[in-house]
Scaffold this motif. Sequence first.
Motif, PDB file in Angstrom:
ATOM      1  N   TYR A  30       0.798  -1.225   0.000  1.00  0.00           N
ATOM      2  CA  TYR A  30       0.000   0.000   0.000  1.00  0.00           C
ATOM      3  C   TYR A  30       0.833   1.279   0.000  1.00  0.00           C
ATOM      4  CZ  TYR A  30      -3.488   3.496   1.038  1.00  0.00           C
ATOM      5  OH  TYR A  30      -4.271   4.603   0.969  1.00  0.00           O
ATOM      6  N   PRO A  52       2.991   2.136  -3.375  1.00  0.00           N
ATOM      7  CA  PRO A  52       2.094   2.523  -4.478  1.00  0.00           C
ATOM      8  C   PRO A  52       1.306   3.799  -4.180  1.00  0.00           C
ATOM      9  CG  PRO A  52       1.947   0.172  -4.060  1.00  0.00           C
ATOM     10  CD  PRO A  52       2.739   0.756  -2.939  1.00  0.00           C
ATOM     11  N   LYS A  63       3.223   6.976  -5.015  1.00  0.00           N
ATOM     12  CA  LYS A  63       3.300   7.265  -6.454  1.00  0.00           C
ATOM     13  C   LYS A  63       1.935   7.612  -7.023  1.00  0.00           C
ATOM     14  CE  LYS A  63       4.760   7.493 -10.687  1.00  0.00           C
ATOM     15  NZ  LYS A  63       5.502   8.687 -11.151  1.00  0.00           N
ATOM     16  N   TYR A  64       0.939   6.824  -6.668  1.00  0.00           N
ATOM     17  CA  TYR A  64      -0.419   7.030  -7.174  1.00  0.00           C
ATOM     18  C   TYR A  64      -1.379   7.161  -5.988  1.00  0.00           C
ATOM     19  CZ  TYR A  64       1.750   5.285 -11.452  1.00  0.00           C
ATOM     20  OH  TYR A  64       2.578   5.104 -12.540  1.00  0.00           O
ATOM     21  N   PHE A 110      -1.534   1.420 -11.182  1.00  0.00           N
ATOM     22  CA  PHE A 110      -1.515   1.214  -9.734  1.00  0.00           C
ATOM     23  C   PHE A 110      -1.136  -0.227  -9.389  1.00  0.00           C
ATOM     24  CE2 PHE A 110      -3.672   0.233  -5.690  1.00  0.00           C
ATOM     25  CZ  PHE A 110      -3.052   1.168  -4.880  1.00  0.00           C
ATOM     26  N   MET A 122       2.455  -0.883 -10.029  1.00  0.00           N
ATOM     27  CA  MET A 122       3.287  -0.355  -8.953  1.00  0.00           C
ATOM     28  C   MET A 122       3.274  -1.293  -7.753  1.00  0.00           C
ATOM     29  SD  MET A 122       5.267   2.281  -8.438  1.00  0.00           S
ATOM     30  CE  MET A 122       6.460   1.473  -7.383  1.00  0.00           C
ATOM     31  N   ILE A 123       2.138  -1.893  -7.443  1.00  0.00           N
ATOM     32  CA  ILE A 123       2.067  -2.862  -6.351  1.00  0.00           C
ATOM     33  C   ILE A 123       2.974  -4.062  -6.639  1.00  0.00           C
ATOM     34  CG2 ILE A 123       0.588  -4.515  -5.148  1.00  0.00           C
ATOM     35  CD1 ILE A 123      -1.704  -2.581  -5.415  1.00  0.00           C
ATOM     36  N   SER A 138       6.620  -3.069  -6.403  1.00  0.00           N
ATOM     37  CA  SER A 138       7.005  -2.836  -5.011  1.00  0.00           C
ATOM     38  C   SER A 138       7.199  -4.145  -4.259  1.00  0.00           C
ATOM     39  CB  SER A 138       5.942  -1.978  -4.320  1.00  0.00           C
ATOM     40  OG  SER A 138       6.250  -1.796  -2.959  1.00  0.00           O
TER      41      SER A 138
END
Length: 269
Positions: free
Chosen positions: A128, A131, A134-135, A155, A158-159, A162
């Motif tokens: 969480y 991400p 960033k978003y 999104f 990005m998760i 990460s």
Amino acid sequence: MHASTVRNLLVRGMLAGLIAGLFAFGVAYAIGEPPVDGSIAVEEAQAAEEAPHAGHGGAASEDAAEEEEAVSRSVQSTAGLATGVLVYGVALGGIASLAFSFALGRVGRFSPRATAALTAAAAFTTVYLVPFLKYPATPPAVGNPDTISKRTTLFFLMILLSVLLGIAAVIIGRRLAPRLGNWNATLAAGAGFIAVVAVAFVFLPANDDAVKAGFPAALLWEFRVASLAIQAVLWAVFGILFGALAQRLLAPRTADAKTEAEQPTPVVA
């Protein structure tokens, strides 16, 4: 670790996730719903201002008035919100318990309680927090509807990135530990994680159309703080509860051994 132990941990993880979801629902209802209501009011006000300037505004207004909501706002903010948060908590609790089963004994000589806390903190950070930085979260219906799919894809990308970088940091930290020591290896792996995430932040596209122009900045900030608080409460409660449950499951023999050692040895005549 035996399959039966993993199964027992999975059940306890889902139970801890359910209870954590209850706490998260309380936070979501108390501080998350007001900014959502505010964003809906802003959207309705903007739609009312744009309606007279749009073609066939009267017909559109009549159609909108005739259209019935499938689920009322009151149901969405109570039963709907509770269902979504609880299902989310149970699912993440089960996944986190499996991650705990893999991490126990592999990331250091930590107790089950400490490993659960580390697992929850790592999950919150990778799934969480990174991400989110960033978003950031945005209230419903405030962005460009034509780019929802693109923004959702970015999104989740990005998760995934990460989580993979977090796993890589753990592996690198373990390999560096024999040469640098646990503390220095942890710092080096953490610094590498932050550096690579920063590079990803630079090169991944931004969500420039996630929020409509003119949307109140204070309301947006309130919504984002509430979203962050909900996730923080969810993972904090899960880490505490699951740690206690895992400790009781995995370390009863240690406790029994300590109890027996503290008892006086009977004297044989």
